[in-house]
Design an enzyme around this catalytic site. Structure first.
Site, mmCIF file in Angstrom:
data_model
loop_
_atom_site.group_PDB
_atom_site.id
_atom_site.type_symbol
_atom_site.label_atom_id
_atom_site.label_comp_id
_atom_site.label_asym_id
_atom_site.label_seq_id
_atom_site.Cartn_x
_atom_site.Cartn_y
_atom_site.Cartn_z
ATOM 1 N N GLU A 279 0.998 -1.174 0.309
ATOM 2 C CA GLU A 279 -0.183 -0.100 0.158
ATOM 3 C C GLU A 279 0.985 1.374 0.131
ATOM 4 O O GLU A 279 0.383 1.780 -0.297
ATOM 5 C CB GLU A 279 -0.728 0.111 0.775
ATOM 6 C CG GLU A 279 -1.910 -0.876 0.967
ATOM 7 C CD GLU A 279 -3.390 -1.313 2.368
ATOM 8 O OE1 GLU A 279 -2.191 -0.649 3.229
ATOM 9 O OE2 GLU A 279 -4.104 -1.574 2.383
ATOM 10 N N GLU B 92 6.146 -22.017 7.547
ATOM 11 C CA GLU B 92 6.677 -21.428 9.319
ATOM 12 C C GLU B 92 7.357 -21.736 10.126
ATOM 13 O O GLU B 92 8.209 -21.424 11.071
ATOM 14 C CB GLU B 92 5.653 -20.659 9.841
ATOM 15 C CG GLU B 92 4.536 -21.583 11.009
ATOM 16 C CD GLU B 92 3.456 -21.379 11.624
ATOM 17 O OE1 GLU B 92 3.810 -21.300 12.257
ATOM 18 O OE2 GLU B 92 2.807 -20.799 11.274
#
Length: 304
Positions: A84, A115
């Site tokens: 963004e 992960e």
């Protein structure tokens, strides 16, 4: 019982033990009340967030970049914040970079097993050319893990530290391995989730709030904001062109017709404001901004 069972983010919330028996309105009221505590938890970490913003801004001035890395919800939030910044502040996409365990496909489809690899965290950071000579020591890595123990994130933090980069650990468990490994630890203790262990809830909200503060604070500190106006906005569609006109009008006090002309002549909002505010032609306004490294306030009111 595993070590995970003792984590604050994995513990059971007594307030929501009977949430499945509540009416819909009462259920949502309970969730809302739990969410209301998140801002207070983040507020406790403001000194550490400010420390991170100032340290990263200093590295930006030397040509550094900011990397976010995480798995699952944490990784997605990092990628979201990074993606963004370019359209909002007209910064190059390399300045803010988000890395998620499992690669970009994990943004849409869960890849939670990724992960668990310390080595993958190291490798994914290296693939981004984090160790480019002459750059890495000005870079920053923010490792994001609600539990503060994700091996993937810890591997990336270890790699970044070995290269001399600044490391920031964002988690929701005080004194976690991530908090201890990073140079700056940001740890909003949001407590047990409404749905036990579902850190996409309060922990995710806290993470989004902190990342918003960091990226916005950095852009304010580096001159991409004038007052509270996003003067670096890219006018790439009709809505953003209209916003650009309004920003120029608010910053200079001119009318719509003048704002439209200034934006057309300047090509971007910041330059248009300098032209309108100081009554300069484009080359003179460009020179003024160049001398202040793009800082609009300094261009309009040079510091003593």
């Amino acid at each position: 019982m595993t070590d995970l069972a003792h984590l604050l983010t994995e513990s059971r919330n007594p307030a929501s033990e009977h949430i499945d028996e509540l009416s819909t309105l009462d259920m949502l009221t309970l969730i809302n009340r739990q969410d209301a505590a998140v801002a207070a938890a983040v507020a406790e970490e403001l000194p550490q967030i400010a420390r991170a913003v100032d340290a990263i801004a200093a590295r930006f001035a030397l040509g550094g970049r900011l990397f976010y890395i995480g798995a699952g919800t944490s990784g997605r939030l990092g990628v979201l914040d990074a993606s963004e910044c370019p359209p909002t502040f007209s910064v190059p996409p390399t300045l803010f970079q988000g890395i998620i365990a499992g690669g970009d496909k994990a943004l849409r489809r869960s890849s939670e097993q990724s992960e668990d690899s310390f080595e993958e965290g190291e490798t994914d950071l290296a693939v981004r050319h984090f160790a480019q000579p002459g750059v890495f020591d000005h870079d920053t890595l923010i490792g994001i893990a609600a539990s503060g123990r994700t091996p993937y994130v810890l591997g990336a933090i270890a790699h970044a530290k070995a290269l001399g980069a600044l490391t920031v650990g964002l988690s929701c468990v005080p004194a976690s391995p991530l908090a201890q490994a990073a140079e700056i630890a940001i740890t909003p203790a949001t407590g047990p989730e409404v749905i036990t262990g579902s850190t996409r809830l309060k922990a995710g909200t806290a993470t989004k709030l902190v990342l918003n503060m960091i990226s916005t604070g950095l852009m304010i500190r580096t001159g991409a904001v004038y007052g509270n106006l996003m003067v670096n906005v890219q006018t790439t569609n009709q809505k953003l062109v209209d916003r650009g006109h309004r920003i120029i009008m608010q910053a200079t006090g001119c009318d719509q017709t003048t704002a439209t002309r200034l934006l057309t002549e300047a090509g971007n909002v910041k330059l248009a404001i300098v032209m309108g505010k100081l009554h300069l032609d484009r080359p003179s306004a460009e020179a003024r901004l160049t001398t202040t490294h793009g800082n609009l306030r300094h261009a309009i009111n040079p510091p003593a």
